[in-house]
Design a protein around this motif. Sequence first.
Motif, PDB file in Angstrom:
ATOM      1  N   PRO A  47      38.877 176.626  77.077  1.00  0.00           N
ATOM      2  CA  PRO A  47      38.659 177.572  78.173  1.00  0.00           C
ATOM      3  C   PRO A  47      39.132 177.035  79.514  1.00  0.00           C
ATOM      4  N   LEU A  48      39.428 177.950  80.446  1.00  0.00           N
ATOM      5  CA  LEU A  48      39.929 177.592  81.772  1.00  0.00           C
ATOM      6  C   LEU A  48      38.944 176.702  82.518  1.00  0.00           C
ATOM      7  N   ASP A  49      37.673 177.099  82.520  1.00  0.00           N
ATOM      8  CA  ASP A  49      36.638 176.324  83.194  1.00  0.00           C
ATOM      9  C   ASP A  49      35.637 175.840  82.146  1.00  0.00           C
ATOM     10  N   VAL A  50      35.578 174.555  81.949  1.00  0.00           N
ATOM     11  CA  VAL A  50      34.662 173.995  80.959  1.00  0.00           C
ATOM     12  C   VAL A  50      33.575 173.196  81.660  1.00  0.00           C
ATOM     13  N   ALA A  51      32.474 172.992  80.968  1.00  0.00           N
ATOM     14  CA  ALA A  51      31.359 172.250  81.539  1.00  0.00           C
ATOM     15  C   ALA A  51      31.776 170.813  81.817  1.00  0.00           C
ATOM     16  N   PRO A  52      31.173 170.200  82.834  1.00  0.00           N
ATOM     17  CA  PRO A  52      31.497 168.804  83.122  1.00  0.00           C
ATOM     18  C   PRO A  52      31.264 167.902  81.922  1.00  0.00           C
ATOM     19  N   ASN A  53      32.171 166.947  81.761  1.00  0.00           N
ATOM     20  CA  ASN A  53      32.061 165.901  80.738  1.00  0.00           C
ATOM     21  C   ASN A  53      32.039 166.443  79.315  1.00  0.00           C
ATOM     22  N   THR A  54      32.842 167.497  79.083  1.00  0.00           N
ATOM     23  CA  THR A  54      33.031 168.009  77.726  1.00  0.00           C
ATOM     24  C   THR A  54      33.924 167.039  76.962  1.00  0.00           C
ATOM     25  N   ARG A  55      33.448 166.566  75.810  1.00  0.00           N
ATOM     26  CA  ARG A  55      34.174 165.537  75.057  1.00  0.00           C
ATOM     27  C   ARG A  55      34.660 166.098  73.731  1.00  0.00           C
ATOM     28  N   ILE A  56      35.935 165.839  73.418  1.00  0.00           N
ATOM     29  CA  ILE A  56      36.572 166.357  72.208  1.00  0.00           C
ATOM     30  C   ILE A  56      37.215 165.200  71.464  1.00  0.00           C
ATOM     31  N   ASN A  57      36.948 165.109  70.162  1.00  0.00           N
ATOM     32  CA  ASN A  57      37.577 164.100  69.310  1.00  0.00           C
ATOM     33  C   ASN A  57      38.708 164.769  68.542  1.00  0.00           C
ATOM     34  N   VAL A  58      39.914 164.203  68.617  1.00  0.00           N
ATOM     35  CA  VAL A  58      41.085 164.796  67.976  1.00  0.00           C
ATOM     36  C   VAL A  58      41.518 163.931  66.800  1.00  0.00           C
ATOM     37  N   LEU A  59      41.150 164.348  65.592  1.00  0.00           N
ATOM     38  CA  LEU A  59      41.634 163.747  64.349  1.00  0.00           C
ATOM     39  C   LEU A  59      41.370 162.244  64.260  1.00  0.00           C
ATOM     40  N   GLY A  60      40.378 161.781  64.965  1.00  0.00           N
ATOM     41  CA  GLY A  60      40.095 160.356  64.956  1.00  0.00           C
ATOM     42  C   GLY A  60      41.146 159.511  65.640  1.00  0.00           C
ATOM     43  N   LEU A  61      42.032 160.180  66.397  1.00  0.00           N
ATOM     44  CA  LEU A  61      43.110 159.463  67.081  1.00  0.00           C
ATOM     45  C   LEU A  61      42.789 159.222  68.553  1.00  0.00           C
ATOM     46  N   VAL A  62      42.251 160.243  69.212  1.00  0.00           N
ATOM     47  CA  VAL A  62      41.921 160.135  70.634  1.00  0.00           C
ATOM     48  C   VAL A  62      40.616 160.861  70.920  1.00  0.00           C
ATOM     49  N   THR A  63      39.951 160.420  71.966  1.00  0.00           N
ATOM     50  CA  THR A  63      38.854 161.195  72.533  1.00  0.00           C
ATOM     51  C   THR A  63      39.315 161.703  73.889  1.00  0.00           C
ATOM     52  N   VAL A  64      39.032 162.975  74.143  1.00  0.00           N
ATOM     53  CA  VAL A  64      39.449 163.610  75.396  1.00  0.00           C
ATOM     54  C   VAL A  64      38.201 164.103  76.118  1.00  0.00           C
ATOM     55  N   THR A  65      37.974 163.603  77.316  1.00  0.00           N
ATOM     56  CA  THR A  65      36.897 164.122  78.151  1.00  0.00           C
ATOM     57  C   THR A  65      37.513 165.084  79.153  1.00  0.00           C
ATOM     58  N   VAL A  66      37.087 166.342  79.087  1.00  0.00           N
ATOM     59  CA  VAL A  66      37.615 167.389  79.951  1.00  0.00           C
ATOM     60  C   VAL A  66      36.642 167.620  81.107  1.00  0.00           C
ATOM     61  N   ASN A  67      37.179 167.739  82.312  1.00  0.00           N
ATOM     62  CA  ASN A  67      36.361 167.926  83.514  1.00  0.00           C
ATOM     63  C   ASN A  67      35.345 166.791  83.646  1.00  0.00           C
ATOM     64  N   GLN A  68      35.842 165.576  83.559  1.00  0.00           N
ATOM     65  CA  GLN A  68      34.978 164.404  83.701  1.00  0.00           C
ATOM     66  C   GLN A  68      34.477 164.309  85.137  1.00  0.00           C
ATOM     67  N   GLN A  69      33.180 164.098  85.311  1.00  0.00           N
ATOM     68  CA  GLN A  69      32.585 163.961  86.637  1.00  0.00           C
ATOM     69  C   GLN A  69      31.644 162.760  86.644  1.00  0.00           C
ATOM     70  N   ILE A  70      31.887 161.843  87.576  1.00  0.00           N
ATOM     71  CA  ILE A  70      31.091 160.629  87.715  1.00  0.00           C
ATOM     72  C   ILE A  70      30.546 160.598  89.136  1.00  0.00           C
TER      73      ILE A  70
END
Length: 433
Positions: A369-392
């Motif tokens: 989605p265009l706007d995702v919740a902060p720190n949404t984490r996605i694992n892709v095939l055990g190859l990479v982890t992607v944190t979308v809209n990371q906020q610290i």
Amino acid sequence: MASTLPGIRRTTARGGAVALLATAVASAAVLMPATPAQAAVTNQTLTGTAAGTRIVVLGGAVESGPTAASSLTTPYTGKSATNSLASVDVTGIASTGVLSTKVATSTITGGRRISSTARVAGLSLLGGLVKATAVESTSTVSVVNGIATPSGSAKFVDLAVAGTTIPLNVPKNFTVNVPGIAKVVINKAVGTQLSDNAARETGAGIEITLLEALAGHGAGTVVQVAPTAAAAVLPAPALGAPVGGRGYATRVTANVGGTVQVTSGPTGLATMPVGGTAGRDVTNNTVGVHLGTVADAGTVAGTVNGSRTQAASRSTVSSRVAAVRLLGGLIKADAVTAVAQASKTSTGSVVLTGQSKLVNLTIGGIAVPLDVAPNTRINVLGLVTVTVNQQIRTATGITVRALDVKVIGSGLGLPVGAHVEVATANAWVVSAG
């Protein structure tokens, strides 16, 4: 002294100035006018910038902002900032190999020094009209017993203009005119004594001004290679809470067994001066980022906008990246933006806000989605982890990163532990409490 070569007229020249790469130098301090018997001071602020390349069109608009940029503003010695980039390619006008920059402060006998250095390898300008194996430029200001003195220098390896080899050591501001095409200034260096206690040095290994349109770039376009600036300035009076932050488009790092194997420093980097920008946008635009299969992007930009008053202070930082393609297309987006803001209110409290927007983002072929919740984490095939809209968040600042990608498996041509950042914005403000 002047000499004439086939199709080329050379002259030595004085004057002119290379514009400072960022508002840090201009806004870091209030510069006091010189007086004949001004007392020596020892509390100058040291500030400097360095970049691999910079392109400015007629009228002062930035076409391609500082690449591999480093900047530093501090009153202390032993501080440094570095950056690097694998290459730059601006179609028809500039291509390079590795670019690296460093700004550092050091202790010297009787005082302090700030040096800004930029190095560019594998240089080709204007379709090969200007070539060099390597170019290096350094701007320095030394402060001894409170008195500031500017200096600058440049080094070249295999430099040639229009097929004519340029000597290894040329005088400052050495000019080669290519009739009807360009004016080429080599070893550009301009020192300015602002007062006994304050000085500025600006320079560039090579500066080219187009005399006619070329490859879509209009007459008057200025191309700078290894532009640097350094200054020692008198500290500004306190104007409320200091602000800061920086925004950049991409950064790639990989630490394997304690050794950095893959690295690309921040691209499209914009840094907030501690005094803010008087409420104006200051932007670093770069035409594109090309890091092989690791990362590819269209136009990127970092922007800072800050204000600092006794009543309130605010830092707003953003990063924008177009046409993002990571890890051979495993992660794609039409546009990515990150925005971070830190404000100190009149009551002394700090308010932090941040957001990311990702247009047509797909990860592993799945739409996000265009706007995702902060720190949404996605694992892709055990190859990479992607944190979308990371906020610290901290007590006084916030970092927003649109995409934070970490390699956790083999098969992508990168070592496990490689880290790719896209659209990072960091903003902070010091609380009165």
